[in-house]
Design a protein around this motif. Structure first.
Motif, PDB file in Angstrom:
ATOM      1  N   ARG A  84       0.833  -1.207   0.000  1.00  0.00           N
ATOM      2  CA  ARG A  84       0.000   0.000   0.000  1.00  0.00           C
ATOM      3  C   ARG A  84       0.869   1.261   0.000  1.00  0.00           C
ATOM      4  NH1 ARG A  84      -3.031  -3.009   3.600  1.00  0.00           N
ATOM      5  NH2 ARG A  84      -2.141  -1.911   5.384  1.00  0.00           N
ATOM      6  N   VAL A  85       1.959   1.250   0.760  1.00  0.00           N
ATOM      7  CA  VAL A  85       2.849   2.415   0.788  1.00  0.00           C
ATOM      8  C   VAL A  85       3.448   2.650  -0.597  1.00  0.00           C
ATOM      9  CG1 VAL A  85       5.068   3.261   1.688  1.00  0.00           C
ATOM     10  CG2 VAL A  85       3.368   2.313   3.258  1.00  0.00           C
ATOM     11  N   ARG A  86       3.868   1.568  -1.272  1.00  0.00           N
ATOM     12  CA  ARG A  86       4.410   1.710  -2.636  1.00  0.00           C
ATOM     13  C   ARG A  86       3.351   2.283  -3.575  1.00  0.00           C
ATOM     14  NH1 ARG A  86       7.114  -3.057  -1.512  1.00  0.00           N
ATOM     15  NH2 ARG A  86       5.441  -4.312  -2.385  1.00  0.00           N
ATOM     16  N   GLN A  87       2.121   1.774  -3.465  1.00  0.00           N
ATOM     17  CA  GLN A  87       1.046   2.262  -4.331  1.00  0.00           C
ATOM     18  C   GLN A  87       0.749   3.734  -4.062  1.00  0.00           C
ATOM     19  OE1 GLN A  87      -2.126  -0.450  -3.508  1.00  0.00           O
ATOM     20  NE2 GLN A  87      -1.378  -2.025  -4.912  1.00  0.00           N
ATOM     21  N   TYR A  88       0.683   4.119  -2.781  1.00  0.00           N
ATOM     22  CA  TYR A  88       0.425   5.523  -2.453  1.00  0.00           C
ATOM     23  C   TYR A  88       1.577   6.408  -2.910  1.00  0.00           C
ATOM     24  CZ  TYR A  88      -3.551   4.088   0.409  1.00  0.00           C
ATOM     25  OH  TYR A  88      -4.736   3.581   0.836  1.00  0.00           O
ATOM     26  N   THR A  89       2.802   5.903  -2.814  1.00  0.00           N
ATOM     27  CA  THR A  89       3.956   6.679  -3.281  1.00  0.00           C
ATOM     28  C   THR A  89       3.877   6.890  -4.782  1.00  0.00           C
ATOM     29  OG1 THR A  89       5.285   5.754  -1.478  1.00  0.00           O
ATOM     30  CG2 THR A  89       6.484   6.765  -3.296  1.00  0.00           C
ATOM     31  N   GLN A  90       3.506   5.840  -5.515  1.00  0.00           N
ATOM     32  CA  GLN A  90       3.345   5.976  -6.967  1.00  0.00           C
ATOM     33  C   GLN A  90       2.214   6.941  -7.302  1.00  0.00           C
ATOM     34  OE1 GLN A  90       2.773   1.943  -8.222  1.00  0.00           O
ATOM     35  NE2 GLN A  90       4.947   1.413  -8.087  1.00  0.00           N
ATOM     36  N   LEU A  91       1.105   6.848  -6.569  1.00  0.00           N
ATOM     37  CA  LEU A  91      -0.012   7.771  -6.795  1.00  0.00           C
ATOM     38  C   LEU A  91       0.420   9.203  -6.508  1.00  0.00           C
ATOM     39  CD1 LEU A  91      -3.017   8.325  -7.373  1.00  0.00           C
ATOM     40  CD2 LEU A  91      -3.460   7.871  -4.954  1.00  0.00           C
ATOM     41  N   LEU A  92       1.164   9.401  -5.442  1.00  0.00           N
ATOM     42  CA  LEU A  92       1.645  10.739  -5.106  1.00  0.00           C
ATOM     43  C   LEU A  92       2.551  11.282  -6.209  1.00  0.00           C
ATOM     44  CD1 LEU A  92       1.738  13.007  -3.009  1.00  0.00           C
ATOM     45  CD2 LEU A  92       3.667  11.821  -1.954  1.00  0.00           C
ATOM     46  N   ALA A  93       3.414  10.425  -6.762  1.00  0.00           N
ATOM     47  CA  ALA A  93       4.295  10.858  -7.865  1.00  0.00           C
ATOM     48  C   ALA A  93       3.454  11.261  -9.079  1.00  0.00           C
ATOM     49  CB  ALA A  93       5.271   9.746  -8.224  1.00  0.00           C
ATOM     50  N   LEU A  94       2.415  10.471  -9.384  1.00  0.00           N
ATOM     51  CA  LEU A  94       1.528  10.816 -10.510  1.00  0.00           C
ATOM     52  C   LEU A  94       0.821  12.147 -10.264  1.00  0.00           C
ATOM     53  CD1 LEU A  94      -0.114   7.348 -11.291  1.00  0.00           C
ATOM     54  CD2 LEU A  94       1.494   8.610 -12.728  1.00  0.00           C
ATOM     55  N   LEU A  95       0.329  12.354  -9.071  1.00  0.00           N
ATOM     56  CA  LEU A  95      -0.364  13.606  -8.752  1.00  0.00           C
ATOM     57  C   LEU A  95       0.584  14.797  -8.808  1.00  0.00           C
ATOM     58  CD1 LEU A  95      -2.683  12.403  -5.831  1.00  0.00           C
ATOM     59  CD2 LEU A  95      -3.338  12.969  -8.185  1.00  0.00           C
ATOM     60  N   ARG A  96       1.824  14.611  -8.385  1.00  0.00           N
ATOM     61  CA  ARG A  96       2.789  15.706  -8.468  1.00  0.00           C
ATOM     62  C   ARG A  96       3.098  16.052  -9.929  1.00  0.00           C
ATOM     63  NH1 ARG A  96       6.695  14.032  -3.507  1.00  0.00           N
ATOM     64  NH2 ARG A  96       5.460  15.054  -1.902  1.00  0.00           N
ATOM     65  N   ARG A  97       3.219  15.009 -10.755  1.00  0.00           N
ATOM     66  CA  ARG A  97       3.443  15.280 -12.188  1.00  0.00           C
ATOM     67  C   ARG A  97       2.270  16.039 -12.778  1.00  0.00           C
ATOM     68  NH1 ARG A  97       4.692   9.601 -14.116  1.00  0.00           N
ATOM     69  NH2 ARG A  97       5.931   9.097 -12.309  1.00  0.00           N
ATOM     70  N   GLU A  98       1.055  15.633 -12.413  1.00  0.00           N
ATOM     71  CA  GLU A  98      -0.133  16.320 -12.926  1.00  0.00           C
ATOM     72  C   GLU A  98      -0.157  17.762 -12.436  1.00  0.00           C
ATOM     73  OE1 GLU A  98      -5.015  15.880 -12.963  1.00  0.00           O
ATOM     74  OE2 GLU A  98      -3.798  14.323 -12.029  1.00  0.00           O
ATOM     75  N   GLU A  99       0.198  17.968 -11.173  1.00  0.00           N
ATOM     76  CA  GLU A  99       0.241  19.325 -10.636  1.00  0.00           C
ATOM     77  C   GLU A  99       1.267  20.168 -11.395  1.00  0.00           C
ATOM     78  OE1 GLU A  99       0.963  21.577  -6.339  1.00  0.00           O
ATOM     79  OE2 GLU A  99       1.804  19.579  -6.686  1.00  0.00           O
ATOM     80  N   ASP A 100       2.436  19.573 -11.673  1.00  0.00           N
ATOM     81  CA  ASP A 100       3.467  20.301 -12.425  1.00  0.00           C
ATOM     82  C   ASP A 100       2.983  20.657 -13.836  1.00  0.00           C
ATOM     83  OD1 ASP A 100       5.143  20.157 -10.246  1.00  0.00           O
ATOM     84  OD2 ASP A 100       6.294  18.435 -10.997  1.00  0.00           O
ATOM     85  N   GLU A 101       2.265  19.716 -14.484  1.00  0.00           N
ATOM     86  CA  GLU A 101       1.726  19.989 -15.824  1.00  0.00           C
ATOM     87  C   GLU A 101       0.740  21.145 -15.777  1.00  0.00           C
ATOM     88  OE1 GLU A 101       0.096  16.463 -17.633  1.00  0.00           O
ATOM     89  OE2 GLU A 101       1.930  15.323 -17.245  1.00  0.00           O
ATOM     90  N   TRP A 102      -0.145  21.149 -14.781  1.00  0.00           N
ATOM     91  CA  TRP A 102      -1.109  22.246 -14.665  1.00  0.00           C
ATOM     92  C   TRP A 102      -0.404  23.557 -14.335  1.00  0.00           C
ATOM     93  CZ3 TRP A 102      -5.580  22.442 -16.754  1.00  0.00           C
ATOM     94  CH2 TRP A 102      -6.317  21.271 -16.943  1.00  0.00           C
ATOM     95  N   ALA A 103       0.666  23.506 -13.578  1.00  0.00           N
ATOM     96  CA  ALA A 103       1.417  24.732 -13.264  1.00  0.00           C
ATOM     97  C   ALA A 103       2.034  25.310 -14.537  1.00  0.00           C
ATOM     98  CB  ALA A 103       2.498  24.436 -12.227  1.00  0.00           C
TER      99      ALA A 103
END
Length: 125
Positions: A84-103
């Protein structure tokens, strides 16, 4: 002559000694040999019934199995938590990339109309 250690002491005798009571009301001394024989027979019967149920021999094996299953459950829970920690870490990385794209998109949009500020940004500030 009898010594003090030869006299059997019952709970009633001790109660009378501690709390005080009329010695004439004390029960007569019990016949210890009958009580010992009865206790011995009861213990033999209990051991016999336990051997019929095969309780003594299986108890250790069942305890060991229970312990093994408990340990396996702990390891499985730990592995699941790591997953679960690995999955949440991967999800967090995806969300950060999406945030960077929107920025980047916001940066491009602000270059098109530099003086324009959306109303929702002003309200959120």
């Amino acid at each position: 002559m009898t010594s003090v250690s030869d006299i059997p002491v019952t709970a009633a005798h001790l109660s009378c000694f501690v709390h005080g009571c009329d010695k004439s009301k004390m029960p007569a001394e019990p016949d210890c040999s009958v009580k010992l024989d009865t206790a011995g027979r009861n213990r033999e019967l209990q051991a016999y019934l336990m051997s019929l149920d095969d309780i003594e021999s299986n108890e250790d094996e069942q305890d060991r199995l229970f312990t093994e299953f408990t340990i396996n459950t702990v390891y499985a829970s730990y592995a699941a938590a790591q997953s679960r920690v690995r999955q949440y870490t991967q999800l967090l990385a995806l969300l950060r990339r999406e945030e960077d794209e929107w920025a980047r998109k916001v940066e491009k949009a602000s270059n098109i109309l530099p003086d324009y500020k959306p109303k929702w940004i002003l309200q959120a500030s």
